[in-house]
Design an enzyme around this catalytic site. Structure first.
Site, PDB file in Angstrom:
ATOM      1  N   SER A  80     -18.473  26.785 -60.306  1.00  0.00           N
ATOM      2  CA  SER A  80     -19.876  26.491 -58.783  1.00  0.00           C
ATOM      3  C   SER A  80     -20.644  25.380 -59.937  1.00  0.00           C
ATOM      4  CB  SER A  80     -20.970  27.248 -58.403  1.00  0.00           C
ATOM      5  OG  SER A  80     -19.848  27.632 -57.604  1.00  0.00           O
ATOM      6  N   GLU A 106     -32.214  11.382 -55.616  1.00  0.00           N
ATOM      7  CA  GLU A 106     -31.906  10.938 -54.044  1.00  0.00           C
ATOM      8  C   GLU A 106     -31.860  12.471 -53.407  1.00  0.00           C
ATOM      9  OE1 GLU A 106     -31.119   7.541 -57.225  1.00  0.00           O
ATOM     10  OE2 GLU A 106     -29.931   9.233 -56.557  1.00  0.00           O
ATOM     11  N   SER A 107     -30.886  13.314 -53.801  1.00  0.00           N
ATOM     12  CA  SER A 107     -30.779  14.317 -53.532  1.00  0.00           C
ATOM     13  C   SER A 107     -29.865  14.924 -54.341  1.00  0.00           C
ATOM     14  CB  SER A 107     -30.676  14.974 -52.403  1.00  0.00           C
ATOM     15  OG  SER A 107     -30.582  15.691 -51.623  1.00  0.00           O
ATOM     16  N   HIS A 134     -17.980  24.382 -55.113  1.00  0.00           N
ATOM     17  CA  HIS A 134     -17.661  25.496 -55.462  1.00  0.00           C
ATOM     18  C   HIS A 134     -16.318  25.889 -55.190  1.00  0.00           C
ATOM     19  CE1 HIS A 134     -17.489  29.343 -55.965  1.00  0.00           C
ATOM     20  NE2 HIS A 134     -16.936  29.686 -55.614  1.00  0.00           N
ATOM     21  N   CYS A 146     -30.792  10.530 -49.614  1.00  0.00           N
ATOM     22  CA  CYS A 146     -31.868  10.378 -49.148  1.00  0.00           C
ATOM     23  C   CYS A 146     -32.021   8.959 -49.378  1.00  0.00           C
ATOM     24  CB  CYS A 146     -32.877  10.860 -49.659  1.00  0.00           C
ATOM     25  SG  CYS A 146     -33.031  12.866 -49.384  1.00  0.00           S
TER      26      CYS A 146
END
Length: 143
Positions: A59, A66-67, A72, A87
Protein backbone atom coordinates in the site's frame (compact mmCIF):
# COMPACT_ATOMS: atom_id res chain seq x y z
CA UNK A 1 -28.26 19.60 -24.81
CA UNK A 2 -25.41 18.80 -22.43
CA UNK A 3 -24.43 19.94 -19.00
CA UNK A 4 -21.18 21.64 -18.20
CA UNK A 5 -19.56 20.48 -14.98
CA UNK A 6 -17.40 22.90 -13.06
CA UNK A 7 -15.36 21.03 -10.50
CA UNK A 8 -12.38 21.51 -8.27
CA UNK A 9 -10.98 18.07 -8.95
CA UNK A 10 -11.00 14.81 -10.87
CA UNK A 11 -10.89 11.42 -9.17
CA UNK A 12 -10.00 8.45 -11.37
CA UNK A 13 -10.48 4.97 -9.86
CA UNK A 14 -8.61 2.16 -11.60
CA UNK A 15 -8.75 -1.63 -11.16
CA UNK A 16 -5.82 -3.60 -12.61
CA UNK A 17 -6.35 -7.34 -13.19
CA UNK A 18 -3.94 -10.07 -14.25
CA UNK A 19 -0.82 -8.35 -12.88
CA UNK A 20 2.22 -10.59 -12.33
CA UNK A 21 2.64 -11.15 -8.59
CA UNK A 22 6.40 -10.52 -8.76
CA UNK A 23 5.66 -6.99 -10.02
CA UNK A 24 2.90 -5.95 -7.64
CA UNK A 25 4.63 -7.59 -4.65
CA UNK A 26 7.78 -5.48 -5.07
CA UNK A 27 7.48 -2.49 -2.72
CA UNK A 28 10.35 -0.45 -4.17
CA UNK A 29 9.23 -1.10 -7.75
CA UNK A 30 5.63 -0.07 -6.96
CA UNK A 31 6.83 3.13 -5.29
CA UNK A 32 9.02 3.94 -8.31
CA UNK A 33 6.16 3.27 -10.76
CA UNK A 34 3.72 5.41 -8.75
CA UNK A 35 6.18 8.30 -8.59
CA UNK A 36 6.91 7.98 -12.32
CA UNK A 37 3.16 7.93 -13.05
CA UNK A 38 2.71 11.13 -11.06
CA UNK A 39 5.52 12.83 -12.98
CA UNK A 40 4.26 11.51 -16.34
CA UNK A 41 0.81 12.97 -15.63
CA UNK A 42 2.31 16.41 -14.98
CA UNK A 43 2.04 16.36 -11.18
CA UNK A 44 4.50 17.83 -8.70
CA UNK A 45 5.51 15.27 -6.05
CA UNK A 46 5.64 16.39 -2.42
CA UNK A 47 6.45 13.00 -0.86
CA UNK A 48 5.66 9.30 -1.05
CA UNK A 49 5.11 6.65 1.60
CA UNK A 50 4.84 2.92 0.87
CA UNK A 51 4.46 -0.14 3.06
CA UNK A 52 4.95 -3.85 2.35
CA UNK A 53 2.55 -6.10 4.27
CA UNK A 54 3.39 -9.49 5.72
CA UNK A 55 2.96 -11.95 4.10
CA UNK A 56 2.33 -9.90 0.93
CA UNK A 57 0.80 -6.80 -0.57
CA UNK A 58 1.84 -3.19 -0.94
CA UNK A 59 0.00 0.00 0.00
CA UNK A 60 1.25 3.46 -0.71
CA UNK A 61 0.53 7.07 -1.38
CA UNK A 62 2.22 9.69 -3.49
CA UNK A 63 1.27 13.12 -2.21
CA UNK A 64 1.34 15.67 -5.01
CA UNK A 65 0.79 19.42 -4.92
CA UNK A 66 -2.37 18.75 -6.91
CA UNK A 67 -3.70 16.04 -4.46
CA UNK A 68 -2.63 12.34 -4.44
CA UNK A 69 -2.16 8.92 -6.01
CA UNK A 70 -2.75 5.79 -3.90
CA UNK A 71 -2.38 2.05 -4.49
CA UNK A 72 -3.08 -1.24 -2.77
CA UNK A 73 -1.96 -4.56 -4.26
CA UNK A 74 -3.10 -8.14 -3.78
CA UNK A 75 -0.30 -10.20 -5.36
CA UNK A 76 -2.04 -13.44 -4.43
CA UNK A 77 -4.88 -12.42 -6.80
CA UNK A 78 -2.87 -10.51 -9.41
CA UNK A 79 -4.92 -7.41 -8.58
CA UNK A 80 -4.11 -3.78 -7.83
CA UNK A 81 -6.43 -0.90 -7.02
CA UNK A 82 -5.35 2.70 -7.70
CA UNK A 83 -6.86 6.14 -7.07
CA UNK A 84 -5.59 9.23 -8.87
CA UNK A 85 -7.11 12.41 -7.46
CA UNK A 86 -6.06 15.69 -9.06
CA UNK A 87 -7.12 19.30 -8.59
CA UNK A 88 -6.88 22.03 -11.19
CA UNK A 89 -6.20 21.49 -14.85
CA UNK A 90 -2.42 21.06 -15.00
CA UNK A 91 -2.42 17.28 -14.36
CA UNK A 92 -4.01 14.58 -16.52
CA UNK A 93 -4.96 11.65 -14.24
CA UNK A 94 -5.61 9.42 -17.26
CA UNK A 95 -1.94 9.63 -18.24
CA UNK A 96 -1.05 8.18 -14.81
CA UNK A 97 -3.63 5.40 -15.30
CA UNK A 98 -2.26 4.47 -18.73
CA UNK A 99 1.34 4.54 -17.46
CA UNK A 100 0.52 2.23 -14.55
CA UNK A 101 -1.42 -0.20 -16.74
CA UNK A 102 1.70 -0.68 -18.84
CA UNK A 103 4.13 -0.91 -15.90
CA UNK A 104 1.95 -3.30 -13.87
CA UNK A 105 1.49 -5.52 -16.97
CA UNK A 106 -2.26 -5.66 -16.37
CA UNK A 107 -4.15 -7.97 -18.70
CA UNK A 108 -7.37 -6.04 -18.01
CA UNK A 109 -7.96 -2.53 -16.73
CA UNK A 110 -11.26 -0.99 -15.67
CA UNK A 111 -11.60 2.64 -14.66
CA UNK A 112 -13.97 5.54 -14.26
CA UNK A 113 -13.81 9.20 -13.31
CA UNK A 114 -15.74 10.98 -10.58
CA UNK A 115 -15.98 14.78 -10.60
CA UNK A 116 -15.09 16.15 -7.16
CA UNK A 117 -15.95 19.50 -5.60
CA UNK A 118 -18.82 20.51 -7.89
CA UNK A 119 -18.96 24.31 -7.91
CA UNK A 120 -22.77 24.51 -7.86
CA UNK A 121 -23.00 22.33 -4.74
CA UNK A 122 -20.22 24.24 -3.01
CA UNK A 123 -22.16 27.45 -3.56
CA UNK A 124 -25.46 25.83 -2.53
CA UNK A 125 -24.20 24.54 0.82
CA UNK A 126 -21.72 27.27 1.75
CA UNK A 127 -22.39 29.29 4.92
CA UNK A 128 -21.41 32.46 3.09
CA UNK A 129 -22.09 33.69 -0.43
CA UNK A 130 -19.40 32.67 -2.90
CA UNK A 131 -19.21 34.75 -6.06
CA UNK A 132 -16.38 32.99 -7.86
CA UNK A 133 -14.86 29.55 -7.53
CA UNK A 134 -11.66 28.95 -9.41
CA UNK A 135 -12.30 25.64 -11.18
CA UNK A 136 -11.22 23.54 -14.07
CA UNK A 137 -13.43 24.83 -16.86
CA UNK A 138 -14.70 21.49 -18.16
CA UNK A 139 -13.94 17.85 -17.55
CA UNK A 140 -12.31 16.26 -20.58
CA UNK A 141 -14.91 14.25 -22.49
CA UNK A 142 -17.85 15.36 -20.32
CA UNK A 143 -20.45 17.61 -21.96
Amino acid sequence: MGIELSTLGRHVLIEFYGCPSEVIENNSMIERFMNEAAEYSGATIVESVFHHFNPYGVSGAVIIEESHLTIHTWPEYGFASVDVYTCGDSVNPWKAADYLSEKLHATKTESFEIPRGMADKIRQFAEQEIDQIKVKIELEGVK
